[in-house]
Design a protein around this motif. Structure first.
Motif, PDB file in Angstrom:
ATOM      1  N   LEU A  19       0.887  -1.108  -0.057  1.00 26.24           N
ATOM      2  CA  LEU A  19      -0.015  -0.038  -0.152  1.00 26.24           C
ATOM      3  C   LEU A  19       0.852   1.320  -0.144  1.00 26.24           C
ATOM      4  O   LEU A  19       1.797   1.437   0.689  1.00 26.24           O
ATOM      5  N   ILE A  20       0.721   2.067  -0.837  1.00 29.14           N
ATOM      6  CA  ILE A  20       1.350   3.314  -0.862  1.00 29.14           C
ATOM      7  C   ILE A  20       0.262   4.449  -0.656  1.00 29.14           C
ATOM      8  O   ILE A  20      -0.547   4.601  -1.271  1.00 29.14           O
ATOM      9  N   ASP A  21       0.786   5.504  -0.009  1.00 27.91           N
ATOM     10  CA  ASP A  21      -0.140   6.854   0.269  1.00 27.91           C
ATOM     11  C   ASP A  21      -0.561   7.379  -0.984  1.00 27.91           C
ATOM     12  O   ASP A  21      -0.045   7.372  -1.921  1.00 27.91           O
ATOM     13  N   GLY A  22      -2.002   7.842  -0.594  1.00 28.35           N
ATOM     14  CA  GLY A  22      -2.647   8.302  -1.856  1.00 28.35           C
ATOM     15  C   GLY A  22      -3.530   7.342  -2.512  1.00 28.35           C
ATOM     16  O   GLY A  22      -4.117   7.517  -3.588  1.00 28.35           O
ATOM     17  N   GLY A  23      -3.782   6.295  -1.759  1.00 32.22           N
ATOM     18  CA  GLY A  23      -4.939   5.227  -2.293  1.00 32.22           C
ATOM     19  C   GLY A  23      -4.255   4.262  -3.546  1.00 32.22           C
ATOM     20  O   GLY A  23      -5.080   3.627  -4.144  1.00 32.22           O
ATOM     21  N   ILE A  24      -3.056   4.060  -3.173  1.00 30.58           N
ATOM     22  CA  ILE A  24      -2.243   3.009  -4.447  1.00 30.58           C
ATOM     23  C   ILE A  24      -2.163   1.866  -3.804  1.00 30.58           C
ATOM     24  O   ILE A  24      -1.365   1.964  -2.695  1.00 30.58           O
ATOM     25  N   ARG A  25      -2.524   0.754  -4.351  1.00 27.86           N
ATOM     26  CA  ARG A  25      -2.144  -0.505  -3.965  1.00 27.86           C
ATOM     27  C   ARG A  25      -1.514  -1.545  -5.062  1.00 27.86           C
ATOM     28  O   ARG A  25      -2.014  -1.578  -6.136  1.00 27.86           O
ATOM     29  N   ILE A  26      -0.687  -1.939  -4.930  1.00 31.46           N
ATOM     30  CA  ILE A  26       0.178  -2.739  -5.763  1.00 31.46           C
ATOM     31  C   ILE A  26      -0.012  -4.337  -5.074  1.00 31.46           C
ATOM     32  O   ILE A  26       0.369  -4.650  -3.985  1.00 31.46           O
ATOM     33  N   VAL A  27      -0.387  -5.260  -6.091  1.00 34.93           N
ATOM     34  CA  VAL A  27      -0.602  -6.653  -5.655  1.00 34.93           C
ATOM     35  C   VAL A  27       0.272  -7.530  -6.580  1.00 34.93           C
ATOM     36  O   VAL A  27       0.329  -7.518  -7.908  1.00 34.93           O
ATOM     37  N   VAL A  28       1.180  -8.627  -5.907  1.00 37.26           N
ATOM     38  CA  VAL A  28       1.613  -9.433  -6.830  1.00 37.26           C
ATOM     39  C   VAL A  28       0.651 -10.479  -7.403  1.00 37.26           C
ATOM     40  O   VAL A  28      -0.021 -11.294  -6.488  1.00 37.26           O
ATOM     41  N   VAL A  29       0.488 -10.686  -8.644  1.00 38.32           N
ATOM     42  CA  VAL A  29      -0.544 -11.459  -9.141  1.00 38.32           C
ATOM     43  C   VAL A  29       0.033 -12.851  -9.536  1.00 38.32           C
ATOM     44  O   VAL A  29      -0.617 -13.796  -9.178  1.00 38.32           O
ATOM     45  N   SER A  30       1.089 -12.817 -10.045  1.00 37.93           N
ATOM     46  CA  SER A  30       1.705 -13.930 -10.092  1.00 37.93           C
ATOM     47  C   SER A  30       3.149 -14.043 -10.201  1.00 37.93           C
ATOM     48  O   SER A  30       3.933 -12.825 -10.737  1.00 37.93           O
ATOM     49  N   CYS A  31       4.160 -14.992  -9.982  1.00 34.73           N
ATOM     50  CA  CYS A  31       5.464 -14.862 -10.023  1.00 34.73           C
ATOM     51  C   CYS A  31       5.798 -16.266 -10.970  1.00 34.73           C
ATOM     52  O   CYS A  31       5.457 -17.303 -10.379  1.00 34.73           O
ATOM     53  N   ASP A  32       6.869 -16.068 -11.737  1.00 35.03           N
ATOM     54  CA  ASP A  32       7.572 -17.227 -12.416  1.00 35.03           C
ATOM     55  C   ASP A  32       8.748 -16.953 -12.750  1.00 35.03           C
ATOM     56  O   ASP A  32       9.248 -15.953 -12.693  1.00 35.03           O
ATOM     57  N   ARG A  33       9.486 -17.850 -13.533  1.00 34.06           N
ATOM     58  CA  ARG A  33      10.979 -17.659 -14.050  1.00 34.06           C
ATOM     59  C   ARG A  33      10.989 -16.471 -15.197  1.00 34.06           C
ATOM     60  O   ARG A  33      12.001 -15.914 -15.355  1.00 34.06           O
ATOM     61  N   GLY A  34       9.835 -16.348 -15.895  1.00 34.31           N
ATOM     62  CA  GLY A  34       9.757 -15.277 -16.926  1.00 34.31           C
ATOM     63  C   GLY A  34       9.691 -14.058 -16.243  1.00 34.31           C
ATOM     64  O   GLY A  34       9.715 -12.836 -16.984  1.00 34.31           O
ATOM     65  N   GLY A  35       9.280 -13.696 -15.110  1.00 33.33           N
ATOM     66  CA  GLY A  35       9.128 -12.360 -14.354  1.00 33.33           C
ATOM     67  C   GLY A  35       7.934 -12.338 -13.373  1.00 33.33           C
ATOM     68  O   GLY A  35       7.444 -13.369 -12.835  1.00 33.33           O
ATOM     69  N   VAL A  36       7.609 -11.136 -13.094  1.00 31.72           N
ATOM     70  CA  VAL A  36       6.521 -10.860 -12.023  1.00 31.72           C
ATOM     71  C   VAL A  36       5.455 -10.087 -12.568  1.00 31.72           C
ATOM     72  O   VAL A  36       5.552  -9.356 -13.303  1.00 31.72           O
ATOM     73  N   ARG A  37       4.168 -10.663 -12.490  1.00 32.15           N
ATOM     74  CA  ARG A  37       2.954  -9.901 -12.755  1.00 32.15           C
ATOM     75  C   ARG A  37       2.393  -9.116 -11.685  1.00 32.15           C
ATOM     76  O   ARG A  37       2.112  -9.701 -10.712  1.00 32.15           O
TER      77      ARG A  37
END
Length: 90
Positions: free
Chosen positions: A13-31
């Motif tokens: 959670l970042i101030d100002g109403g911003i939320r970042i969620v880790v959707v998926s992780c694998d060897r190809g990267g992070v979504r």
């Protein structure tokens, strides 16, 4: 820079109403999923860099200046081109 370890489903959670969620992780990267108010602009880093470079090119004015010089000074009469209409005969 803050570096955090997160797993799928975890969020930040970042101030100002911003939320970042880790959707998926694998060897190809992070979504990541990003939730933010509509007035917050979100750009990928490479896109922001391209926009900054294009703005610098436009501000340099070299190409624009040459193009404007062909038009002549403001208010100058534009000479008729080949499609200006029929020529007067004497």
């Amino acid at each position: 820079m803050l570096i955090l370890g997160r797993r799928e489903g975890d969020s930040i959670l970042i101030d100002g109403g911003i939320r970042i969620v880790v959707v998926s992780c694998d060897r190809g990267g992070v979504r990541l999923g990003i939730e933010a108010p509509a007035d917050v602009k979100i750009l990928r880093g490479e896109i922001a860099q391209q926009v900054a470079q294009q703005n610098q090119r436009a501000a340099s004015g070299s190409a624009a200046g040459a193009w404007l010089a062909t038009l002549g000074p403001p208010g100058a009469a534009v000479p008729p081109g080949p499609s200006a209409g029929p020529k007067a005969t004497a």
